[in-house]
Structure formats: C-alpha cells, structure tokens
Scaffold this active site. Structure first.
Site, PDB file in Angstrom:
ATOM      1  N   PRO A 133       0.771  -1.252   0.000  1.00  0.00           N
ATOM      2  CA  PRO A 133       0.000   0.000   0.000  1.00  0.00           C
ATOM      3  C   PRO A 133       0.802   1.302   0.000  1.00  0.00           C
ATOM      4  O   PRO A 133       0.816   2.052   0.975  1.00  0.00           O
ATOM      5  CB  PRO A 133      -0.829  -0.132   1.276  1.00  0.00           C
ATOM      6  CG  PRO A 133       0.045  -0.918   2.195  1.00  0.00           C
ATOM      7  CD  PRO A 133       0.761  -1.908   1.306  1.00  0.00           C
ATOM      8  N   CYS A 134       1.438   1.612  -1.115  1.00  0.00           N
ATOM      9  CA  CYS A 134       2.201   2.850  -1.225  1.00  0.00           C
ATOM     10  C   CYS A 134       1.295   4.084  -1.179  1.00  0.00           C
ATOM     11  O   CYS A 134       1.760   5.175  -0.855  1.00  0.00           O
ATOM     12  CB  CYS A 134       3.051   2.847  -2.490  1.00  0.00           C
ATOM     13  SG  CYS A 134       2.153   2.479  -4.000  1.00  0.00           S
ATOM     14  N   HIS A 135       0.001   3.902  -1.460  1.00  0.00           N
ATOM     15  CA  HIS A 135      -0.930   5.026  -1.406  1.00  0.00           C
ATOM     16  C   HIS A 135      -1.145   5.524   0.025  1.00  0.00           C
ATOM     17  O   HIS A 135      -1.663   6.615   0.228  1.00  0.00           O
ATOM     18  CB  HIS A 135      -2.278   4.637  -2.044  1.00  0.00           C
ATOM     19  CG  HIS A 135      -2.963   3.505  -1.363  1.00  0.00           C
ATOM     20  ND1 HIS A 135      -2.600   2.181  -1.592  1.00  0.00           N
ATOM     21  CD2 HIS A 135      -3.966   3.481  -0.455  1.00  0.00           C
ATOM     22  CE1 HIS A 135      -3.373   1.395  -0.855  1.00  0.00           C
ATOM     23  NE2 HIS A 135      -4.194   2.156  -0.150  1.00  0.00           N
TER      24      HIS A 135
END
Length: 177
Positions: A133-135
């Site tokens: 989950p880079c967001h």
C-alpha cells in the site's frame, strides 16, 4: 515465464503479472512506471495467483479490508524490498510518512538518519500497487504527494479506506515539496 492478466477496477484498468507462483506486479495501466519490472517474454494466462489477487481486489474495492495477502515476489533491489516490506505493515485505513519510514529504516540499520527522498524513490517504484500500500504514504506535513497512480486516485483510495482526511491536503501546483 511471466504471465499477465487484467483486472477492471472502479478506478481504472489494472495489469497484474506473476511468475506462476507469486504476484510480482500490479499497476494501473496508466500509472508511472507501469510494467517496469515485467519481462519482455510474457503471456496472458489465467492462474491461481491471479484468482487470489482478483479476490483481494474485489474485497478491497468493496470498501473492506482483505484478511489475506496474495503470495508476493518482489523483483527489486534489497533497499526497495525493505521499504516495500515496511509498506506492508501500514494498517488499512491509516497512513505513514516518508520520514517515518526513513526513521524506521535508520533505526533498524543503527544509523542516525536515512534520506526520506530515497524512501520516496523506493515507494514510487513499488511494483505491486494497492496490495503493497504505497498510497498510504504521505508527506510529513500531511501533503498527499508522490503516488505513481496519480493524486486523484490516492485520494479515492484513502477515502475508500475511510482514512481521516482532515489533516491531509493536495499541494498546490508549483509548490515546492
């Protein structure tokens, strides 16, 4: 041999790649660095890995937290892999800063500090978006920056996860970060 399959999400078409045993790529087809790690020799094929990843995405886009992670194979450098492993620890519905990740890496290596910019580069090159989950990574000041899939998508993903957006903001164009 690598395999690919597409997934139609509410936020755009997604390209998935795998080696037959584990997912090694998941990108919005229009995002920066899409398919950067995909080998030239690949073919479209249904696999159990894609079925599991699609199940994860179905749950996620229904606004629920998946209770499993599909098998992952991170094709990257050791530094990026460590950053991506930290991304996997960010809980659903929460965020972490680039500086927080840099501080955690520095502590693990016994260093006084680590570059948040280097962390940002590793986050930006995440090859398995959403599942890694880079967001969920934001600027120290609460700015929503640096998402290869686009800031509008980042806002929608964080909203889907019911992140408290009251202290987060999109920087104005031309603003130095």
């Amino acid at each position: 041999m690598e395999y690919i399959r597409y997934y139609e999400s509410p936020l755009g078409r997604i390209l998935m790649s795998c080696d037959g045993k584990a997912l090694n790529g998941l990108w919005f087809v229009d995002q920066k660095y899409c398919a950067l790690t995909l080998s030239e020799e690949h073919q479209e094929k249904n696999t159990a890995v894609f079925d599991r990843a699609s199940e994860w995405l179905d749950i996620y886009f229904q606004g629920r937290e998946p209770d499993f992670t599909p098998p992952l194979a991170m094709k990257t450098t050791p530094f990026r892999k460590k950053v991506w492993e930290i991304l996997l620890t960010i809980p659903y519905g929460q965020t972490m800063t680039y500086g927080g990740i840099a501080g955690r890496l520095a502590a693990e290596k016994g260093l006084s500090h680590m570059s948040a910019q280097a962390v940002g580069g590793a986050v930006g090159h995440n090859a398995v978006s959403l599942i890694i989950p880079c967001h969920r990574v934001v600027g120290t000041d609460g700015s929503l920056t640096g998402y290869a899939g686009g800031i509008d998508r980042k806002v929608k993903l964080l909203t889907l996860e019911k992140v408290n957006m009251s202290s987060l903001f999109v920087p104005k164009k031309g603003t130095a970060l």
